[in-house]
Design a protein around this motif. Structure first.
Motif, PDB file in Angstrom:
ATOM      1  N   SER A 165       0.779  -0.993   0.039  1.00 24.88           N
ATOM      2  CA  SER A 165       0.098   0.141   0.066  1.00 24.88           C
ATOM      3  C   SER A 165       0.829   1.266  -0.008  1.00 24.88           C
ATOM      4  CB  SER A 165      -1.048  -0.026   1.223  1.00 24.88           C
ATOM      5  OG  SER A 165      -0.186  -0.011   2.201  1.00 24.88           O
ATOM      6  N   LEU A 166       2.075   1.256   0.580  1.00 22.08           N
ATOM      7  CA  LEU A 166       2.890   2.481   0.709  1.00 22.08           C
ATOM      8  C   LEU A 166       3.427   2.647  -0.918  1.00 22.08           C
ATOM      9  CD1 LEU A 166       5.399   2.090   4.084  1.00 22.08           C
ATOM     10  CD2 LEU A 166       2.902   3.080   3.584  1.00 22.08           C
ATOM     11  N   ARG A 207       0.949   3.972  -2.739  1.00 22.57           N
ATOM     12  CA  ARG A 207       0.909   5.621  -2.515  1.00 22.57           C
ATOM     13  C   ARG A 207       1.956   6.383  -3.360  1.00 22.57           C
ATOM     14  NH1 ARG A 207      -1.313   8.400   1.982  1.00 22.57           N
ATOM     15  NH2 ARG A 207      -2.421   6.717   2.682  1.00 22.57           N
ATOM     16  N   THR A 233       7.899   7.736   1.590  1.00 25.09           N
ATOM     17  CA  THR A 233       6.530   8.029   1.834  1.00 25.09           C
ATOM     18  C   THR A 233       6.015   8.684   3.191  1.00 25.09           C
ATOM     19  OG1 THR A 233       6.431   5.702   2.809  1.00 25.09           O
ATOM     20  CG2 THR A 233       5.487   5.931   0.395  1.00 25.09           C
ATOM     21  N   SER A 234       7.182   8.808   3.761  1.00 25.66           N
ATOM     22  CA  SER A 234       7.075   9.768   5.039  1.00 25.66           C
ATOM     23  C   SER A 234       7.633  11.323   5.100  1.00 25.66           C
ATOM     24  CB  SER A 234       7.956   9.109   6.438  1.00 25.66           C
ATOM     25  OG  SER A 234       7.920   7.785   6.433  1.00 25.66           O
ATOM     26  N   ILE A 253       2.479   9.455   5.136  1.00 24.14           N
ATOM     27  CA  ILE A 253       1.845   8.458   5.835  1.00 24.14           C
ATOM     28  C   ILE A 253       1.767   8.922   7.173  1.00 24.14           C
ATOM     29  CG2 ILE A 253       2.357   6.321   4.444  1.00 24.14           C
ATOM     30  CD1 ILE A 253       4.931   5.687   6.269  1.00 24.14           C
ATOM     31  N   LYS A 254       0.966   8.520   8.050  1.00 23.60           N
ATOM     32  CA  LYS A 254       0.639   8.810   9.482  1.00 23.60           C
ATOM     33  C   LYS A 254       1.774   8.371  10.316  1.00 23.60           C
ATOM     34  CE  LYS A 254      -4.476   9.729   9.201  1.00 23.60           C
ATOM     35  NZ  LYS A 254      -4.456   9.694   7.592  1.00 23.60           N
ATOM     36  N   VAL A 273       1.417   4.752  11.356  1.00 23.82           N
ATOM     37  CA  VAL A 273       1.658   3.683   9.783  1.00 23.82           C
ATOM     38  C   VAL A 273       3.139   3.701   9.721  1.00 23.82           C
ATOM     39  CG1 VAL A 273       1.544   3.385   7.447  1.00 23.82           C
ATOM     40  CG2 VAL A 273      -0.525   4.399   8.670  1.00 23.82           C
ATOM     41  N   LYS A 274       3.821   4.817   9.875  1.00 19.01           N
ATOM     42  CA  LYS A 274       5.361   4.838  10.042  1.00 19.01           C
ATOM     43  C   LYS A 274       6.026   4.013  11.102  1.00 19.01           C
ATOM     44  CE  LYS A 274       8.955   8.543   9.855  1.00 19.01           C
ATOM     45  NZ  LYS A 274       9.335   9.917  10.080  1.00 19.01           N
TER      46      LYS A 274
END
Length: 619
Positions: free
Chosen positions: A75-76, A79, A387-388, A398-399, A402-403
Motif C-alpha cells: 500500500s505504501l 501511494r 512515503t514519510s 503516511i501517518k 503507519v510509519k
C-alpha cells in the motif's frame, strides 16, 4: 522521442475518469493482481510445502503475519506511485547520489534474476509433472515467455491484467478442488492461527516463508503499475486513487494468502497427518499426492504450478524493466531487455542440471530465495523514507502510527533475513572453501555497509539542498532563431517508390544553391567481400539507376553527384557522409516494424546514432 514515465508504453493507458459507481472502482482493479502472483510463486510453494509437511498447521499464523506486512508495504508502494508519479527506482535515483544507484540497480537486478530463476524452475517442474518433459527442455521452453510478454503489452494493460487474473484463478481453483479431496480439519486450521514460539527448523522455515512472501521486486512493480491509471491529479482524485488501490491490494493479497494457506494446509493434511514429515521438494509432493489421492489432485497441482510460474515470470520481467529505467535512466529495446533478464536466469538453471543433475534444482530454488532476501532492505527502507517525507508527499505522507508499523516490519524483515544469511554462511563455512573468506564474507560486509548508508543518507540529506535530478535535464532558452542554409545534402536512395518523396524533401531543404549527394549501397554477398572491385549484375544495374537520378536532377537545374557504397548499409552511408562533409542527410523510411525490423534491420536508427549531422527521415 524519449519517455520519462515508468513503463512508458502503458503509462496512463487505462482511463478511469469516464466511469462512475462500481465501474469506476473496477477500473482501478488490476495492478495488485499482477503484484499478487509474486506472493504465490514456486518459491512460496517450496516453503509452504516444507512448513505444512514438517509442522502441520502450526505455521499458518506466520503466513498471516507475512501477508499483513506485505499489505502494509504494497500500500505504501502504491501511494508513492500515485502521489509522486514516480516508481520506487525513479524516486531512489532522485533521492540518492548517482554512484549509489549503480549498486542499488545491481542488487535489484540480481534479486529479479533470482526470482525469475524460481519461476523457471517451478514451471519446468510443472511441465515435467504434467507432460513428463525433461527438466532441461522445460527450462529451454521458458525462453518463449519473452515473446508472450511482448504480445500482452502490445494488446494493452487490461489484456495483460486479464491474462494474469485468469492464471491466478486457475491456481486458486486447483487448490480449492484439492482441499475438498484432502478434507482438512477445520478445528486444527483455526488453532494454527494462534501465535507460538518458534525454534530450530520451525524458525528457519518461518524465516523462509517471510523471505519468500515479501519480495523486493513487487515494491518496484506496484509503484509503477498504479501509474497505468489515468485520473484527475487534484486532492480529491489522488485521495480516491489511493483508496481504490488499497481495496485492490487488500483483495489481491488476501487471495494470495488463501492460496499459500491452501498449499500449507494441503501439505499438512496430505503429508503431516500421514507421517510423511520430510517432504520438502515440489516433485516429492506431487508423487505423494498421486500415491494417496490418485491422478486428479497431482494433475491439478501441476497445472497450478505452471500457471503460477507463467504469471510470475511476466511480472518479474516487467520489474526488470522498471529498475533499469528507474535507477540508471537506461532504456533499451523491450524484447532485448526481457531476453537478457530471462537468459541470465536460465543460464544458472541450465548448468545446474548439466553438472549436478535434476536433483540439485531444489537446492538452487532455496539459494534463489536467500539471494532475494539480501535485497529486501534496499527496497523497503527507501520506500518508508519516501512515503514519510512531507515535503515531497505533501498532504499524503503516511501517518505516524503507519510509519512506526512500517519501521517495525522492516526491522523484523531485515533482521530475519540477516539471520538467514548468517546461518547460510555458517553452513558453507563447514566446507572451508577459500571463496568464503575471499568473496562471500567481504561481499556480505559491503552489502551491510551499503544498507546502513541507504538508511542514514535520507535523514542527513534533508539539511542540504534538495536534488533536482529530473529524467532528461531542464529545458533551455531557445533564444533567437536564424534560418539554416544547407549546402551539402546527402540523399539515400534504394530505387523503390519511396525515392521520389525522399528526393523531393531533400530539394526543399537546399534549393538550387546546394550540392546533392545521391547515396546507394550495394548489399550483395560479392559486394561485402570484394568492395569497389565487384562488378556483378546488381552493382552495374544500381550504378545505371543512380546515374539516371543524377542526370534527371541536372536537367531540373540541381547540382548532383552519385556515390555508391558496398557491403554493410549503415557503415557505407556513414563513411560517405563523413568523406564528403555532409551537413544534412535525408533518408527514406520503409515503415516496417516488429519481426521485419529484426530480420531486415533498422538502417535509419543505426545511421542516426553514428553520424554527427542532422538526419531528416521521410516516410
Amino acid at each position: 522521442m524519449k519517455h520519462s514515465e515508468s513503463l512508458s508504453e502503458v503509462n496512463q493507458s487505462v482511463d478511469t475518469s469516464k466511469r462512475t459507481g462500481w465501474r469506476r472502482i473496477l477500473s482501478f482493479i488490476g495492478p495488485a493482481y499482477l503484484v499478487s502472483v509474486g506472493y504465490m510463486d514456486p518459491g512460496n510453494w517450496a516453503t509452504d510445502i516444507a512448513g505444512g509437511s514438517k509442522f502441520g498447521y502450526q505455521l499458518i499464523w506466520i503466513l498471516l503475519m507475512s501477508n499483513l506486512i506485505a499489505l502494509l508495504l504494497q500500500s505504501l508502494s502504491a501511494r508513492l506511485g500515485i502521489v509522486r508519479g514516480l516508481d520506487l527506482a525513479q524516486a531512489s535515483r532522485n533521492a540518492y547520489p548517482k554512484w549509489i544507484n549503480i549498486p542499488l540497480f545491481g542488487l535489484a537486478q540480481t534479486a529479479i534474476i533470482a526470482c525469475d530463476l524460481a519461476e523457471i524452475i517451478g514451471m519446468a517442474i510443472g511441465l515435467q509433472l504434467l507432460f513428463d518433459l525433461p527438466l532441461i527442455w522445460g527450462i529451454s521452453v521458458t525462453i518463449f515467455d519473452t515473446v508472450l510478454l511482448l504480445f500482452l503489452l502490445n494488446k494493452g494493460m487490461r489484456k495483460m491484467e486479464a491474462f494474469i487474473v485468469s492464471m491466478v484463478f486457475i491456481v486458486g481453483l486447483s487448490f480449492l478442488v484439492e482441499m475438498f479431496i484432502v478434507e482438512p480439519s477445520l478445528k486444527e486450521i483455526v488453532k494454527g492461527f494462534e501465535p507460538s514460539m518458534l525454534s530450530g527448523d520451525a524458525l528457519y522455515i518461518a524465516i523462509g516463508i517471510i523471505g519468500a512472501t515479501v519480495m523486493p521486486h513487487n515494491l518496484y512493480l506496484h509503484s509503477s503499475l498504479v501509474q497505468t491509471r489515468k485520473f484527475e491529479r487534484d486532492q480529491k482524485g489522488i485521495k480516491e486513487a489511493i483508496k481504490f488501490n488499497f481495496i485492490d491490494t487488500a483483495v489481491a493479497l488476501n487471495l494470495a494468502f488463501f492460496v499459500n494457506a491452501a498449499i500449507l494446509i494441503l501439505a499438512a493434511a496430505a503429508f503431516y497427518k500421514n507421517g510423511l514429515h520430510e517432504v520438502a521438494e515440489i516433485q516429492d509432493a506431487h508423487k505423494l499426492l498421486q500415491n494417496i489421492f490418485g491422478n486428479v489432485a497431482p494433475a491439478l497441482f501441476a497445472i497450478a504450478l505452471i500457471a503460477a510460474g507463467q504469471s510470475s515470470t511476466v511480472t518479474g520481467t516487467l520489474a526488470g524493466q522498471i529498475v533499469m529505467e528507474g535507477h540508471l535512466n537506461l532504456r533499451i529495446q523491450p524484447w532485448l531487455r526481457r531476453l537478457i533478464t530471462r537468459l541470465l536466469a536460465i543460464i544458472p538453471a541450465f548448468f545446474t542440471i548439466l553438472y549436478f543433475g535434476d536433483s540439485a534444482l531444489g537446492g538452487l530454488l532455496i539459494l534463489s530465495q536467500v539471494v532475494l532476501s539480501l535485497q529486501l532492505g534496499f527496497a523497503v527502507i527507501p520506500l518508508i523514507h519516501f512515503t514519510s517525507d512531507k515535503k515531497t508527499m505533501k498532504g499524503f505522507a503516511i501517518k505516524p502510527w503507519v510509519k512506526v508499523l512500517a519501521w517495525i516490519s522492516s526491522l523484523m524483515i531485515v533482521a530475519l533475513n540477516v539471520k538467514l544469511v548468517i546461518e547460510e554462511i555458517a553452513t558453507w563455512s563447514s566446507s572451508g572453501g577459500w571463496y568464503l573468506y575471499v568473496i562471500v564474507i567481504p561481499a556480505a560486509i559491503l552489502i551491510g555497509l551499503l544498507l546502513l548508508y541507504v538508511f542514514v543518507y535520507p535523514m542527513l540529506s534533508t539539511k542540504k539542498e534538495g536534488h533536482n535530478n529530473v529524467p532528461h535535464g531542464n529545458a533551455l532558452d531557445i533564444g533567437s532563431v536564424e534560418k539554416i542554409n544547407y549546402t551539402r545534402i546527402g540523399i539515400t536512395v534504394d530505387f523503390s517508390k519511396n525515392d521520389r518523396n525522399t528526393i523531393r524533401h531533400a530539394l526543399l531543404q537546399g534549393g538550387k544553391h546546394a550540392d546533392y549527394y545521391l547515396i546507394h549501397v550495394v548489399e550483395t554477398a560479392a559486394a561485402r567481400y570484394h568492395g569497389k572491385s565487384v562488378m556483378d549484375y546488381e552493382t552495374q544495374s544500381d550504378a545505371e539507376n543512380l546515374e539516371k537520378y543524377q542526370n534527371n536532377l541536372k536537367e531540373l537545374g540541381y547540382n548532383a553527384t552519385a556515390h555508391i557504397g558496398y557491403g554493410g548499409t549503415v557503415t557505407a552511408i556513414v563513411e560517405i557522409s563523413k568523406q564528403n562533409n555532409l551537413e544534412l542527410l535525408v533518408m527514406g523510411a520503409h515503415g516496417h516494424q516488429g519481426l521485419k525490423d529484426l530480420i531486415l534491420g533498422t538502417t535509419v536508427n543505426s545511421v542516426r546514432h553514428k553520424v554527427t549531422i542532422p538526419v531528416l527521415i521521410v516516410r
